[in-house]
Design a protein around this motif. Structure first.
Motif, PDB file in Angstrom:
ATOM      1  N   ASP A   1       0.949 -17.220 -16.553  1.00 12.56           N
ATOM      2  CA  ASP A   1      -0.376 -17.434 -17.142  1.00 12.56           C
ATOM      3  C   ASP A   1      -1.398 -16.555 -16.440  1.00 12.56           C
ATOM      4  N   PRO A   2      -2.384 -16.057 -17.186  1.00 19.67           N
ATOM      5  CA  PRO A   2      -3.306 -15.057 -16.624  1.00 19.67           C
ATOM      6  C   PRO A   2      -4.004 -15.557 -15.355  1.00 19.67           C
ATOM      7  N   VAL A   3      -4.011 -14.682 -14.334  1.00 27.35           N
ATOM      8  CA  VAL A   3      -4.690 -14.979 -13.072  1.00 27.35           C
ATOM      9  C   VAL A   3      -5.440 -13.734 -12.620  1.00 27.35           C
ATOM     10  N   GLU A   4      -6.472 -13.937 -11.816  1.00 29.07           N
ATOM     11  CA  GLU A   4      -7.220 -12.827 -11.236  1.00 29.07           C
ATOM     12  C   GLU A   4      -6.644 -12.481  -9.868  1.00 29.07           C
ATOM     13  N   ASN A   5      -7.091 -11.335  -9.335  1.00 32.31           N
ATOM     14  CA  ASN A   5      -6.705 -10.907  -7.984  1.00 32.31           C
ATOM     15  C   ASN A   5      -5.185 -10.857  -7.818  1.00 32.31           C
ATOM     16  N   LEU A   6      -4.552 -10.147  -8.717  1.00 35.22           N
ATOM     17  CA  LEU A   6      -3.091 -10.031  -8.639  1.00 35.22           C
ATOM     18  C   LEU A   6      -2.637  -9.325  -7.372  1.00 35.22           C
ATOM     19  N   GLU A   7      -3.557  -8.535  -6.755  1.00 31.84           N
ATOM     20  CA  GLU A   7      -3.173  -7.847  -5.517  1.00 31.84           C
ATOM     21  C   GLU A   7      -2.892  -8.843  -4.398  1.00 31.84           C
ATOM     22  N   ASP A   8      -3.472 -10.074  -4.536  1.00 36.09           N
ATOM     23  CA  ASP A   8      -3.198 -11.097  -3.517  1.00 36.09           C
ATOM     24  C   ASP A   8      -1.759 -11.581  -3.579  1.00 36.09           C
ATOM     25  N   ARG A   9      -1.058 -11.233  -4.643  1.00 31.37           N
ATOM     26  CA  ARG A   9       0.339 -11.637  -4.799  1.00 31.37           C
ATOM     27  C   ARG A   9       1.297 -10.591  -4.245  1.00 31.37           C
ATOM     28  N   MET A  10       0.723  -9.582  -3.594  1.00 31.54           N
ATOM     29  CA  MET A  10       1.538  -8.542  -2.971  1.00 31.54           C
ATOM     30  C   MET A  10       1.509  -8.722  -1.458  1.00 31.54           C
ATOM     31  N   CYS A  11       2.608  -8.452  -0.815  1.00 32.44           N
ATOM     32  CA  CYS A  11       2.684  -8.510   0.639  1.00 32.44           C
ATOM     33  C   CYS A  11       1.800  -7.409   1.206  1.00 32.44           C
ATOM     34  N   THR A  12       0.837  -7.770   2.017  1.00 32.86           N
ATOM     35  CA  THR A  12      -0.111  -6.783   2.560  1.00 32.86           C
ATOM     36  C   THR A  12       0.563  -5.846   3.557  1.00 32.86           C
ATOM     37  N   LYS A  13       1.701  -6.281   4.120  1.00 34.93           N
ATOM     38  CA  LYS A  13       2.373  -5.465   5.132  1.00 34.93           C
ATOM     39  C   LYS A  13       3.353  -4.489   4.517  1.00 34.93           C
ATOM     40  N   HIS A  14       4.060  -4.939   3.452  1.00 33.13           N
ATOM     41  CA  HIS A  14       5.119  -4.100   2.875  1.00 33.13           C
ATOM     42  C   HIS A  14       4.833  -3.665   1.447  1.00 33.13           C
ATOM     43  N   ASP A  15       3.714  -4.122   0.887  1.00 30.59           N
ATOM     44  CA  ASP A  15       3.321  -3.770  -0.479  1.00 30.59           C
ATOM     45  C   ASP A  15       4.420  -4.100  -1.486  1.00 30.59           C
ATOM     46  N   LYS A  16       5.027  -5.258  -1.298  1.00 29.10           N
ATOM     47  CA  LYS A  16       6.057  -5.749  -2.198  1.00 29.10           C
ATOM     48  C   LYS A  16       5.620  -7.110  -2.734  1.00 29.10           C
ATOM     49  N   PRO A  17       6.102  -7.493  -3.944  1.00 33.66           N
ATOM     50  CA  PRO A  17       5.718  -8.800  -4.504  1.00 33.66           C
ATOM     51  C   PRO A  17       6.153  -9.949  -3.585  1.00 33.66           C
ATOM     52  N   LEU A  18       5.300 -10.933  -3.501  1.00 31.51           N
ATOM     53  CA  LEU A  18       5.628 -12.150  -2.738  1.00 31.51           C
ATOM     54  C   LEU A  18       6.520 -13.023  -3.606  1.00 31.51           C
ATOM     55  N   GLU A  19       7.810 -12.860  -3.425  1.00 33.79           N
ATOM     56  CA  GLU A  19       8.777 -13.526  -4.300  1.00 33.79           C
ATOM     57  C   GLU A  19       9.504 -14.682  -3.616  1.00 33.79           C
ATOM     58  N   LEU A  20       9.349 -14.804  -2.301  1.00 35.33           N
ATOM     59  CA  LEU A  20      10.091 -15.811  -1.546  1.00 35.33           C
ATOM     60  C   LEU A  20       9.128 -16.671  -0.731  1.00 35.33           C
ATOM     61  N   PHE A  21       9.674 -17.799  -0.227  1.00 34.26           N
ATOM     62  CA  PHE A  21       8.863 -18.705   0.593  1.00 34.26           C
ATOM     63  C   PHE A  21       9.629 -19.030   1.858  1.00 34.26           C
TER      64      PHE A  21
END
Length: 545
Positions: A142-162
């Motif tokens: 569902d549409p969300v803002e600030n999609l860059e917050d969903r990227m790992c700031t250290k490795h520039d990869k999607p935050l896919e794990l917990f």
């Protein structure tokens, strides 16, 4: 085919019977097209069989087959019309809504956001993600803002794990470098777990909300009951004070009448004396005139003949001992006030009787706790009686037990509301009753005052009643209580003692501040031989009507 279809108009796909786009279109032998259901129903009603468009007659009812080509063309037209309608219904994004990143000019409202492309799309620009194989594998949310917050700031990869170890979202590289050997799960798995927790939390919150709504209703009901009690107390108070006011006014009027009546009698007596004196004065004046006239006469014979009669004073009353004493009013006011006091006492007795009936409704069951009893005390098996003994029992000196004073407290404690119990003190010459707070010191010498957590009254061995405060307050009782009622209103900060049989208030501690549990406390007093051997007895409360 596609070029030709673009030239087709809506009228070419409308059934002339229902005037809607064809559904299962069929063709008649004359070449006209209709919905299968429409022409079938038309011919079921109209005989002979005739074309609704050109009126051509058929000798027999034609056998109709669905025209596949027209059916496909009508379906494509219907889909195209729906897409156009859907496209025309797309809304421009409003403040607070996520706009499409690909729209130029007017930004339409985004329908989905892509976690791979890190962009949000409206319905039109979302189409490639729904049709192209390479894009179909992208994760849409569902549409969300600030999609860059969903990227790992250290490795520039999607935050896919917990990472459950560090309780944070990580990318694939994080699990290899910074979170190696940590407990890592897919976001979806943790999402499902947290979602279940949120569901449980939501249920708990709803339960809390419901409890608070119930509590609100309880509070409102309590306020209503309090208002009813207040109105009743005001009405009763007004009635009592009106009666007292009338009694005072009546006593005052009777006092004034009594004093005035005495004064009237005094004035009447004085008026009688004055009238009698004035009559004698009148007679004396008359005799004086006669004497003067006789003393001036030249008639020797007349003077000698009248001298005996006129020379003697006329008969009068001896007024020497006659006095008008002011009436005595000594004791008149005192007697009137005593009568008024008797009247007030009668009203007070009625009020106390009514009050006692009310507090008796808060009666609780109280039993003695043997673990708190001084070793000199003997308790009954049912925990309802206690008296002193001359022999100390060998009992463990646990923290709850009183070691210097012969006290025992109840098993029951109270930290809210109202409670009431009654204790028989008949035949005793010494006792102490009341309530204590939980944290009092139970070892060594104790000064039983409210400051130390004791709210008690006592009968001393000198047959004197005291309220145990500092300094002690001596209580003046009209009769010796045989049964004492103890009432506590925790929130009101009130502890009251009643002579149950006389329906009289003995004493009240008011303005108390209770913050701990309260326990009923009992002290039967020393035996003094057999003089005070009668037990204190916790009695059942008889609710009098």
């Amino acid at each position: 085919m596609s070029a030709a279809s673009c030239l087709l108009t809506e009228d070419q796909f409308l059934c002339s019977i229902c005037l809607d786009v064809f559904t299962d279109p069929v063709s008649t032998p004359c070449g006209h097209n209709f919905c299968k259901a429409c022409i079938t129903e038309h011919w079921n009603v109209n005989v002979p069989y005739q074309c609704p468009n050109c009126n051509k007659l058929f000798s027999t009812r034609p056998e109709l087959q669905v025209n596949i080509f027209i059916s496909e063309m009508a379906a494509q037209f219907r889909q195209s019309a729906q897409q156009k309608a859907s496209s025309s219904e797309q809304q421009e994004s409003k403040p607070g809504e996520v706009p499409c990143d690909d729209c130029t000019g007017t930004k339409l409202k985004a329908l989905k956001s892509c976690l791979v492309c890190l962009a949000s799309y409206c319905e039109t620009h979302l189409e490639p993600h729904l049709t192209k194989p390479g894009l179909k594998r992208h994760q849409l949310i569902d549409p969300v803002e600030n999609l860059e917050d969903r990227m790992c700031t250290k490795h520039d990869k999607p935050l896919e794990l917990f990472c459950k170890t560090d309780q944070m979202c990580v990318c694939m590289l994080c699990t290899v470098l910074d979170h190696k050997n940590h407990d890592v799960v897919p976001l979806k798995e943790e999402y499902e777990g947290k979602k279940a927790e949120l569901g449980k939390t939501e249920a708990e919150i709803q339960q809390m909300i419901q409890k608070r709504r119930v509590k609100i209703q309880e509070i409102k009901h309590s306020v209503e009951l309090s208002e009813e009690d207040a109105d009743r107390e005001i009405a009763e108070g007004v009635q009592v004070f009106t009666a007292l006011k009338e009694s005072v006014e009546r006593s005052q009027a009777e006092l004034i009448d009594t004093i005035k009546e005495k004064q009237r009698k005094t004035e009447k007596q004085a008026e009688g004396f004055i009238t009698e004196l004035e009559q004698e004065i009148c007679e004396l004046k008359k005799r004086s005139t006669e004497v003067v006239q006789l003393s001036h006469t030249e008639d020797h014979l007349h003077l000698l003949q009248s001298f005996r009669t006129l020379n003697a004073a006329p008969p009068t009353k001896d007024w020497t001992g006659v006095r008008v004493s002011p009436p005595s009013h000594e004791g008149t006011v005192v007697r009137a006030v005593n009568q008024l006091e008797e009247t007030i006492s009668k009203h007070m007795k009625k009020l106390t009787e009514a009050e006692l009936k009310r507090v008796q409704k808060s009666a609780v069951d109280v039993t003695l706790d043997p673990d708190t009893a001084n070793r000199d005390l003997i308790l009954s098996d049912d925990g309802k009686q206690v008296h002193d003994s001359d022999v100390k029992k060998n009992l463990p000196n646990n923290p709850e037990r009183f070691d210097s004073h012969i006290y025992v407290v109840a098993k029951q404690s109270f930290s809210s509301g109202r409670f009431y119990y009654e204790v028989q003190v008949k035949g005793k010459t010494e006792w102490t009753l009341g309530v204590i707070r939980e944290s009092i010191n139970r070892k060594g010498f104790i000064l039983p005052t409210p400051q130390d957590g004791y709210w008690t009254i006592c009968l001393s061995n000198k047959n004197v009643y005291f309220a145990l405060i500092d300094p002690r307050v001596r209580l003046s009782l009209k009769s010796q209580p045989q049964k004492v009622g103890v009432f506590v209103d925790y929130e009101e900060g009130l502890v009251s003692f009643y002579d149950v049989d006389a329906a009289a208030l003995i004493y009240s501690f008011t303005g108390c501040c209770f913050t701990e549990k309260l326990y009923p406390i009992f002290d039967p007093g020393l035996n003094h031989g057999v003089k005070n051997s009668a037990p204190l007895i916790i009695s059942p409360v008889n609710h009098t009507e």
